[in-house]
Design a protein around this motif. Structure first.
Motif, mmCIF file in Angstrom:
data_model
loop_
_atom_site.group_PDB
_atom_site.id
_atom_site.type_symbol
_atom_site.label_atom_id
_atom_site.label_comp_id
_atom_site.label_asym_id
_atom_site.label_seq_id
_atom_site.Cartn_x
_atom_site.Cartn_y
_atom_site.Cartn_z
ATOM 1 N N TYR A 79 0.866 -1.181 0.000
ATOM 2 C CA TYR A 79 0.000 0.000 0.000
ATOM 3 C C TYR A 79 0.900 1.228 0.000
ATOM 4 C CZ TYR A 79 -3.735 3.219 1.432
ATOM 5 O OH TYR A 79 -4.651 4.260 1.490
ATOM 6 N N LEU A 96 -0.988 2.669 -4.720
ATOM 7 C CA LEU A 96 -1.024 1.203 -4.652
ATOM 8 C C LEU A 96 -1.999 0.797 -3.561
ATOM 9 C CD1 LEU A 96 2.825 0.386 -4.852
ATOM 10 C CD2 LEU A 96 1.196 0.595 -6.744
ATOM 11 N N VAL A 140 -1.250 -4.418 -3.487
ATOM 12 C CA VAL A 140 -0.585 -5.094 -4.612
ATOM 13 C C VAL A 140 0.034 -6.411 -4.135
ATOM 14 C CG1 VAL A 140 1.408 -4.967 -6.154
ATOM 15 C CG2 VAL A 140 -0.162 -3.037 -5.963
ATOM 16 N N MET A 174 5.384 1.601 -8.201
ATOM 17 C CA MET A 174 5.486 0.185 -7.834
ATOM 18 C C MET A 174 6.896 -0.343 -8.080
ATOM 19 S SD MET A 174 3.335 -3.053 -9.277
ATOM 20 C CE MET A 174 3.942 -4.710 -8.942
ATOM 21 N N LEU A 183 -1.871 -2.485 -14.047
ATOM 22 C CA LEU A 183 -2.128 -1.757 -12.810
ATOM 23 C C LEU A 183 -3.277 -0.775 -13.065
ATOM 24 C CD1 LEU A 183 -1.105 -1.409 -9.885
ATOM 25 C CD2 LEU A 183 0.382 0.418 -10.717
ATOM 26 N N GLY A 188 -4.682 1.313 -8.707
ATOM 27 C CA GLY A 188 -3.852 0.862 -7.602
ATOM 28 C C GLY A 188 -3.901 -0.620 -7.333
#
Length: 654
Positions: free
Chosen positions: A11, A21, A24, A47, A214, A217
């Motif tokens: 996060y 994010l 993930v 990321m 992606l 997020g």
């Protein structure tokens, strides 16, 4: 195998913005090539920075190579990242006025890697991206694709387990982008390197094993095909092939001030697994150039600064601390040892003592000297001290001043390489008590790749009225006979022939030749080109109508054997005109694949050039015949196989 990257519930949120994010999750296996796609601003780069430990996530779990990296402090994180990861960004970020080597070397300097090891690792990293031939180029001379490949090599030079790339092909054309992605794919699948690449180009994502997108997020898996990679105890993409014999090449200087024979010989020995180290007795000076040398072997030079230590080693050996060097000194005669050549003999023995010490440090199994005088003496001393075999090469110009010590050195050598049959015959006559089987003829291979054979019989045919392009390449010295060529050109000028002579090379007689050209009124007809980069000489061969090698035997007995430039001209299909030196006549048969004239015969040379100028079809016929006959004459595969057999037999590895 265990995943190299395990990320769970990552996060990341920047103050004042929506989360970038949101939970993930991703696993990356060894050898897996992962693409992360998404629109601009979706958080792909964020990321990548989190996975590369450049940014810390606000929450979640990140394990890399079995280590929970979120528990590391700042210094530990930096050290872990340097040792395991490589980064390639959209911009290559090279130092414009630095060479390719200096750009790739930079991370190793930061890691305090020794200079000798740095060269080897840089070359091997450049070999991974097929760019080792550009190691001496300045980065601002490279194309965009080549610069990006240098950036990849820089990322690989620390042998990372993980490679992270942010839009590495964003600024490249489609063809170069495909080449870059092919390089990445080969690196991953052959070396087990895990790679995460951020891209917005679907065509580039097709090269990857796994594709993620992606969105808002959240990471979505679109494709995952884990490659089958053999388990390895240790990943080391920069490890070279295991040598067949740990051989050492000993030369007077390396690289040579002019010519590519010695450098090319080193390349072939290394390719055959016979060369592990290169030693040079003298410093290069200001005339030598490293252009073209791209072997992952650092050259160890003795030079003037190390000679004091070499003499100390020699005197220590002479006292009997490890071997009876004084006995070797007495048994090996020198060329007028107590006269003009005392210094050379002393230097050779001192160098041999130092080579023996280096040979112990680097486990050398055999010494091979590229020269019959100083290098051969130093190799003989080192081989006797270490009790390992040695061999040396004799070239035609060595015969101008044969040494009193040749018989002793030849008897102890496992073989003596001769560049031509004429050299071998001269050695047999000079040393009749030595078995003839000790001397072997192994010709030098080509130093340039010839073009594909022209299938259009008219394409290279010149109009007789056009200017005749004459080419001569080599060191400008007496044995080359270029003054004969200039006098022949003066005759052609007086007869009204339209021609242009290009003389490539430098040497001690260059000023004298320029003066001679001026006296003969050839200023507008002769171009002294000086030293030309070796890769650019191909263009000169392609544009030449006639190649002339007017060599001769000097009063001191110095003469050419088989010049590498002559062999190159034959390979490029140029009509050649040579003098009747024995070594040159081995490659050319008069009227079949070239023309031959008596040494120093200006009238005969001028007549041949005038005849060829008027008959372009004859030039074409001679060039085609030369190109067809050369492969069988050189027999490069056979030479390499025989060298391999000699080295193996000497070291009892057959």
């Amino acid at each position: 195998m265990a995943p190299v990257i395990v990320a769970k519930d990552l996060y990341k949120c920047y103050a004042g913005f929506a989360p970038v994010l949101r939970g993930v999750n991703i696993e990356v296996e060894p050898g897996e090539m992962v693409a992360i796609m998404g629109p601009s601003g979706c958080g792909k780069s964020t990321m990548l920075h989190v996975l590369g430990m450049l940014h810390a996530p606000d929450a979640g779990f990140l394990e890399i190579l079995g280590e929970n990296v979120l528990n590391l402090d700042r210094e530990q994180t930096a050290a872990f990242r340097r040792g395991t990861m490589g980064f390639v960004m959209q911009s290559s970020n090279l130092f414009d006025h630095s060479t390719v080597f200096e750009n790739v070397e930079f991370p190793l300097i930061y890691e305090k890697v020794p200079p000798q090891e740095r060269w080897e690792r840089v070359i091997r990293a450049l070999e991974l991206v097929r760019l080792s031939a550009r190691v001496h180029y300045r980065s601002n001379r490279l194309s965009g694709g080549e610069q990006q490949r240098v950036a990849i090599a820089r990322a690989m030079v620390n042998n990372p387990r993980i490679l992270l790339a942010d839009e590495p092909t964003g600024a490249l054309d489609a063809k170069t982008s495909r080449l870059i992605m092919d390089n990445f794919r080969n690196l991953c699948h052959t070396g087990g390197v895990a790679m995460v690449v951020v891209t917005h180009d679907p065509k580039m994502a097709e090269f990857c094993d796994s594709v993620y997108t992606l969105e808002d997020g959240i990471l979505h898996c679109r494709k995952r095909e884990i490659p089958c990679i053999d388990a390895q105890e240790k990943y080391n993409l920069l490890a070279g092939p295991k040598p067949v014999v740990r051989g050492a090449l000993v030369a007077e200087r390396f690289p040579e001030a002019s010519g590519q024979c010695l450098m090319n010989e080193a390349h072939h020995l290394h390719a055959g697994g016979l060369l592990s180290r290169i030693y040079a007795i003298r410093d290069n000076g200001f005339l030598s150039s490293p252009e073209g040398y791209a072997l992952p072997l650092a050259v160890r030079r003795i030079g003037a600064w190390r000679m004091f230590g070499a003499y100390m080693d020699m005197f220590r050996h002479m006292r009997g601390s490890s071997a009876n060097l004084w006995g070797l000194w007495r048994t090996l005669p020198g060329r007028g040892r107590w006269g003009h050549w005392l210094w050379d003999h002393l230097r050779s023995f001192g160098s041999g003592a130092l080579l023996a010490r280096w040979g112990v440090e680097e486990n050398i199994e055999m010494f091979y000297a590229a020269g019959a005088h100083g290098p051969a003496t130093a190799s003989w001393v080192a081989s006797r001290l270490l009790e390992v075999p040695y061999a040396f090469a004799v070239r035609s110009h060595d015969l101008a001043s044969p040494g009193l010590n040749w018989e002793s050195k030849v008897r102890d050598a496992v073989f003596v390489r001769c560049d031509t049959n004429a050299t071998r015959q001269a050695m047999c006559e000079l040393l009749p008590s030595v078995p003839e089987s000790k001397f072997v003829v192994l010709r030098d291979p080509l130093t340039l790749t010839p073009p594909e054979e022209d299938t259009d019989p008219v394409a290279s045919t010149h109009n007789p009225a056009n200017e005749l392009n004459i080419l001569a390449v080599g060191t400008i010295c007496q044995r080359k006979g270029y003054d004969v060529l200039l006098r022949a050109c003066a005759i052609l000028k007086n007869r009204g022939l339209d021609f242009k002579l290009k003389l490539v090379g430098s040497g001690p007689d260059r000023l004298r030749l320029r003066l001679l050209a001026w006296r003969l009124g050839l200023q507008s007809k002769v171009q002294f080109m000086g030293q030309v980069p070796h890769e650019n000489i191909s263009d000169l061969y392609n544009k030449a109508d006639v190649f002339v090698a007017p060599g001769r035997k000097t009063r001191q007995g110095d003469m050419d054997g088989l010049p590498s430039a002559l062999v190159e001209a034959l390979a490029f299909g140029v009509a050649v005109v040579i003098s009747d030196l024995p070594g040159q006549k081995e490659a050319v048969t008069n009227g079949q694949n070239g023309r031959i004239f008596p040494q120093s015969d200006v009238i005969a040379l001028a007549a041949i050039l005038e005849e060829l100028a008027a008959n372009p079809h004859e030039r074409r016929r001679l060039g085609d015949a030369a190109r067809r006959a050369l492969p069988a004459f050189l027999d490069e595969d056979g030479v390499e196989a025989r060298m391999n057999a000699f080295f193996k037999e000497a070291c009892h590895k057959l």
